[in-house]
Motif scaffolding. Sequence first.
Motif, mmCIF file in Angstrom:
data_model
loop_
_atom_site.group_PDB
_atom_site.id
_atom_site.type_symbol
_atom_site.label_atom_id
_atom_site.label_comp_id
_atom_site.label_asym_id
_atom_site.label_seq_id
_atom_site.Cartn_x
_atom_site.Cartn_y
_atom_site.Cartn_z
ATOM 1 N N GLN A 150 0.752 -1.275 0.332
ATOM 2 C CA GLN A 150 0.083 -0.207 0.323
ATOM 3 C C GLN A 150 0.735 0.863 0.361
ATOM 4 O O GLN A 150 0.607 2.067 0.903
ATOM 5 C CB GLN A 150 -0.930 -0.146 0.857
ATOM 6 N N THR A 151 1.814 1.481 -0.591
ATOM 7 C CA THR A 151 2.904 2.522 -1.224
ATOM 8 C C THR A 151 2.612 3.054 -2.429
ATOM 9 O O THR A 151 2.955 2.440 -3.505
ATOM 10 C CB THR A 151 4.219 2.496 -0.435
ATOM 11 N N ASP A 152 2.558 4.389 -2.271
ATOM 12 C CA ASP A 152 2.740 5.166 -4.000
ATOM 13 C C ASP A 152 4.311 6.096 -3.952
ATOM 14 O O ASP A 152 4.859 5.941 -5.053
ATOM 15 C CB ASP A 152 2.225 6.368 -4.181
ATOM 16 N N SER A 153 4.835 5.514 -2.712
ATOM 17 C CA SER A 153 6.016 6.444 -3.411
ATOM 18 C C SER A 153 7.409 6.204 -1.965
ATOM 19 O O SER A 153 6.368 5.480 -0.749
ATOM 20 C CB SER A 153 6.742 7.630 -3.563
ATOM 21 N N PHE A 154 8.594 6.133 -2.235
ATOM 22 C CA PHE A 154 9.280 6.947 -1.514
ATOM 23 C C PHE A 154 10.553 7.645 -0.593
ATOM 24 O O PHE A 154 10.641 8.327 -1.324
ATOM 25 C CB PHE A 154 10.438 5.260 -1.034
ATOM 26 N N LYS A 155 10.680 8.068 0.389
ATOM 27 C CA LYS A 155 11.431 9.213 0.820
ATOM 28 C C LYS A 155 12.762 8.688 1.084
ATOM 29 O O LYS A 155 12.697 8.102 2.946
ATOM 30 C CB LYS A 155 10.026 10.389 1.397
ATOM 31 N N ILE A 156 13.666 9.508 1.491
ATOM 32 C CA ILE A 156 15.296 8.930 2.026
ATOM 33 C C ILE A 156 15.668 10.266 3.242
ATOM 34 O O ILE A 156 15.508 11.443 2.204
ATOM 35 C CB ILE A 156 15.927 8.607 0.867
ATOM 36 N N MET A 157 15.781 10.134 4.366
ATOM 37 C CA MET A 157 15.796 10.886 5.518
ATOM 38 C C MET A 157 18.156 10.650 5.265
ATOM 39 O O MET A 157 17.924 9.308 5.808
ATOM 40 C CB MET A 157 15.035 11.246 5.931
ATOM 41 N N ARG A 158 18.539 11.900 5.426
ATOM 42 C CA ARG A 158 19.659 11.245 6.395
ATOM 43 C C ARG A 158 19.807 12.336 7.041
ATOM 44 O O ARG A 158 19.637 13.538 7.212
ATOM 45 C CB ARG A 158 20.702 11.763 5.186
ATOM 46 N N GLY A 159 20.988 11.713 8.075
ATOM 47 C CA GLY A 159 21.675 12.453 9.791
ATOM 48 C C GLY A 159 22.514 12.136 10.312
ATOM 49 O O GLY A 159 22.785 11.050 9.651
ATOM 50 N N GLU A 160 23.221 12.574 11.101
ATOM 51 C CA GLU A 160 24.930 13.125 11.114
ATOM 52 C C GLU A 160 24.835 12.090 12.784
ATOM 53 O O GLU A 160 25.974 11.820 13.287
ATOM 54 C CB GLU A 160 25.277 13.698 11.799
ATOM 55 N N SER A 161 23.684 11.800 13.359
ATOM 56 C CA SER A 161 23.860 11.574 14.278
ATOM 57 C C SER A 161 22.178 10.242 14.629
ATOM 58 O O SER A 161 21.210 10.976 14.165
ATOM 59 C CB SER A 161 23.003 11.910 15.874
ATOM 60 N N PRO A 162 21.618 9.502 14.800
ATOM 61 C CA PRO A 162 20.665 8.374 15.073
ATOM 62 C C PRO A 162 19.136 9.040 16.139
ATOM 63 O O PRO A 162 18.190 8.837 15.494
ATOM 64 C CB PRO A 162 20.962 7.475 16.583
ATOM 65 N N LEU A 190 17.354 13.820 1.814
ATOM 66 C CA LEU A 190 17.887 13.112 0.282
ATOM 67 C C LEU A 190 17.466 13.287 -0.765
ATOM 68 O O LEU A 190 18.362 13.225 -2.095
ATOM 69 C CB LEU A 190 18.773 11.557 1.532
ATOM 70 N N ALA A 191 16.229 12.601 -0.945
ATOM 71 C CA ALA A 191 15.447 11.504 -2.231
ATOM 72 C C ALA A 191 13.965 11.693 -1.940
ATOM 73 O O ALA A 191 13.576 11.225 -0.778
ATOM 74 C CB ALA A 191 15.944 10.618 -2.244
ATOM 75 N N ALA A 192 13.215 11.739 -2.749
ATOM 76 C CA ALA A 192 11.267 11.611 -2.638
ATOM 77 C C ALA A 192 11.290 11.401 -3.662
ATOM 78 O O ALA A 192 11.432 11.627 -4.715
ATOM 79 C CB ALA A 192 11.380 12.906 -1.755
ATOM 80 N N GLY A 193 10.242 11.114 -3.619
ATOM 81 C CA GLY A 193 9.215 10.655 -5.130
ATOM 82 C C GLY A 193 10.240 9.284 -5.542
ATOM 83 O O GLY A 193 9.840 9.057 -6.683
ATOM 84 N N LEU A 194 10.278 8.780 -4.393
ATOM 85 C CA LEU A 194 10.802 7.424 -5.697
ATOM 86 C C LEU A 194 9.777 5.982 -5.700
ATOM 87 O O LEU A 194 9.344 5.973 -5.278
ATOM 88 C CB LEU A 194 11.981 6.820 -4.503
ATOM 89 N N PRO A 195 9.478 5.604 -6.804
ATOM 90 C CA PRO A 195 8.700 4.620 -7.105
ATOM 91 C C PRO A 195 8.544 3.597 -6.211
ATOM 92 O O PRO A 195 10.039 3.499 -5.446
ATOM 93 C CB PRO A 195 9.195 4.315 -8.788
ATOM 94 N N PRO A 196 7.388 3.058 -6.352
ATOM 95 C CA PRO A 196 7.253 1.558 -5.220
ATOM 96 C C PRO A 196 7.112 0.826 -5.301
ATOM 97 O O PRO A 196 8.712 -0.659 -4.283
ATOM 98 C CB PRO A 196 5.657 1.627 -5.179
ATOM 99 N N THR A 197 8.553 0.241 -6.673
ATOM 100 C CA THR A 197 8.786 -0.436 -6.942
ATOM 101 C C THR A 197 10.557 -0.749 -6.698
ATOM 102 O O THR A 197 11.391 -1.435 -6.568
ATOM 103 C CB THR A 197 8.849 -1.204 -8.507
ATOM 104 N N GLN A 198 11.122 0.682 -6.200
ATOM 105 C CA GLN A 198 12.638 0.948 -6.070
ATOM 106 C C GLN A 198 12.490 0.721 -4.372
ATOM 107 O O GLN A 198 11.801 1.321 -3.622
ATOM 108 C CB GLN A 198 12.811 2.210 -6.073
ATOM 109 N N THR A 199 13.420 -0.069 -4.267
ATOM 110 C CA THR A 199 13.673 -0.438 -3.081
ATOM 111 C C THR A 199 16.092 -0.440 -2.860
ATOM 112 O O THR A 199 16.256 -1.139 -1.286
ATOM 113 C CB THR A 199 13.830 -2.119 -2.458
ATOM 114 N N GLU A 200 16.203 0.684 -3.078
ATOM 115 C CA GLU A 200 17.460 0.887 -3.047
ATOM 116 C C GLU A 200 17.841 2.740 -3.550
ATOM 117 O O GLU A 200 17.242 2.371 -4.554
ATOM 118 C CB GLU A 200 18.646 0.296 -3.740
#
Length: 607
Positions: free
Chosen positions: A159-171, A178-188
């Motif tokens: 039930q996902t339309d897209s993915f978004k990647i976030m990046r930080g320097e501490s947990p 970092l990136a948005a709008g990645l298609p639901p079939t992309q997992t890398e």
Amino acid sequence: MQHIIIRLFLLALIAAVTLSVSCGGTGSGDSTDNSGGSAVPRTPSRITATEGEYNTSVKIAWDAADGAEYYVIYKSVDNKEQFHVVASNIKTLYYVDNKVTPNRIYYYKVAAGSGTSWSSPSIDARGFAHTGKPFSPERVTASSDKIGYITIDWSSVPQTDSFKIMRGESPEGSYTELAAGLPPTQTEYKDESSLTRDKKYYYQVIAINSEGESEPCEPVHGIALQEIPVVPTDLTATNGTYGNKVEVTWNTSENAVTYNIYRARDEDGSPGEYAIIAENITELLFEDVTALPDVTYYYIVTALSSGGESDRGIGVPGKIGSGAPIQTAAPVNVSASDGNYDTVTVTWSAVNNSSGYYVYRCETINGTYTLVSGVNRISATSFIDTPPALVTHYFYKVTAWSSGNDSVESYKSISDEGYAMPQIPAVPAGLSATTNRTDASIIITWSGSARAESYRLYRAESPEGTYNLIASGISELTYTDEYPSISVGKNYYYKVTSVNVSGESGQSSYATGNTIFTVPGGLTLNMDKTNKCVIVTWTGVPGAVSYRIQRRKTLVSSWSTIGTTEDETYSDSSGLTKLIVHYYRVQVFNEASTSSYTSSEDIYVIW
């Protein structure tokens, strides 16, 4: 006659062997509980939990376990570290957990029970309820083996339309997109954006659909490896300067973390075959004390980073000169202990012509080392250090002082890493458990134990019975054990242990706790003229299993039980007498206890 005697002897021997085998004389018996003698059932297998099949509940199922009379359900929220009992005495091969939050991960284990003995818990099964937004991506990883970039991988999310990647320097710090709008079939995703080499970066992946964004996944860290260094420059080797060593030096190489030393013997003015003689050198200096006097050798130094090893340069000659001044070599075979309680023991090999040693410590391998052994030189080849912090890793180096009036300190040795562990925590004291509470819960408390990081709680149904683990990873000094994990009116016995990274303490003395039923409240009677019955209602009691309803009529002093129910209402239509006052009362009960009856209420029956 002799044949008859031999035959009788053989028959007796066969009978004895048969008796021994039939009685289990050569085999091992079933495992039994030390307190009650009942066989411990097998651990349940094939545990499953629903993943998003229901909106507000999770159904756990399992295969029947040999010897099981009932089953016990363990549950842990968000991770697999804090399981505790949420239900016991389950007689079916499934359990529905209605105490769940949609879109949150739960882990379950199942144990089989027989009498008062429980099997060990099963392997865990993950389950969750799901509504609305996508669930957080799982199996997220970030690479630490790529030169100059980091690869982030994750599993697909329903039930996902897209993915978004976030990046930080501490947990726990702030994250930027970092990136948005990645298609639901992309997992890398490959991150090449201004990464500092050998630095940890933390990533979160978010799934998105029309209902909104999922919760970010748990942070994962990755590292972009450093580029392979260039060949070190300005390589030199002493040529007869010292009578006990060849000193090899060089300039730092960009991106280098450590250096390797290679040596070849001179063969008619040219180097022979090179062999490595030292690895992981962190200084810009190496002392070769294994060379033969007055024999020329060629030396090569390579630089290493997290990305790999540099090429080899041109070798330079060097040798030990007979009769030249002697400087004590740095100690070798330096070793710092790992995991001793409270202290780190540093040892090394003795150095010839040494008058004593110094020991240095640092928090990083290439940092500034501090003298920890004191200004007086150590004559032994070992030193016991009490580090500033336990569990933290430290690096140690040793130097040797030459003998004579003009004593000189050697260079520092190659470092070794060591750490100390805390002692196993003490047994917790002050354990107590509440009694006679009416909210179907027992509150257990205890005093803090020195060096404890968490606590584990065990429970039995008799003081000397089997104490089964009901909760682990407890960070507070209290725990609430409540229905349906317990039955109201029954005594339970508790023991607690303290846990840290080194292990688990012994169990404390036991404390006894129980609960009691409160009397049902709000007893109300109503007439249902259409169905010619009396409707009896009351307020529910925590931990209730069943209710008993009694009735008597005017001029009748004795009460009669007219029915039981698991609900909080009862319809009475049998045995009613017209134009007579009827009296009713209710009590709650289970297999272990009953409450008092309510005060009676009356109603005048007109039909």
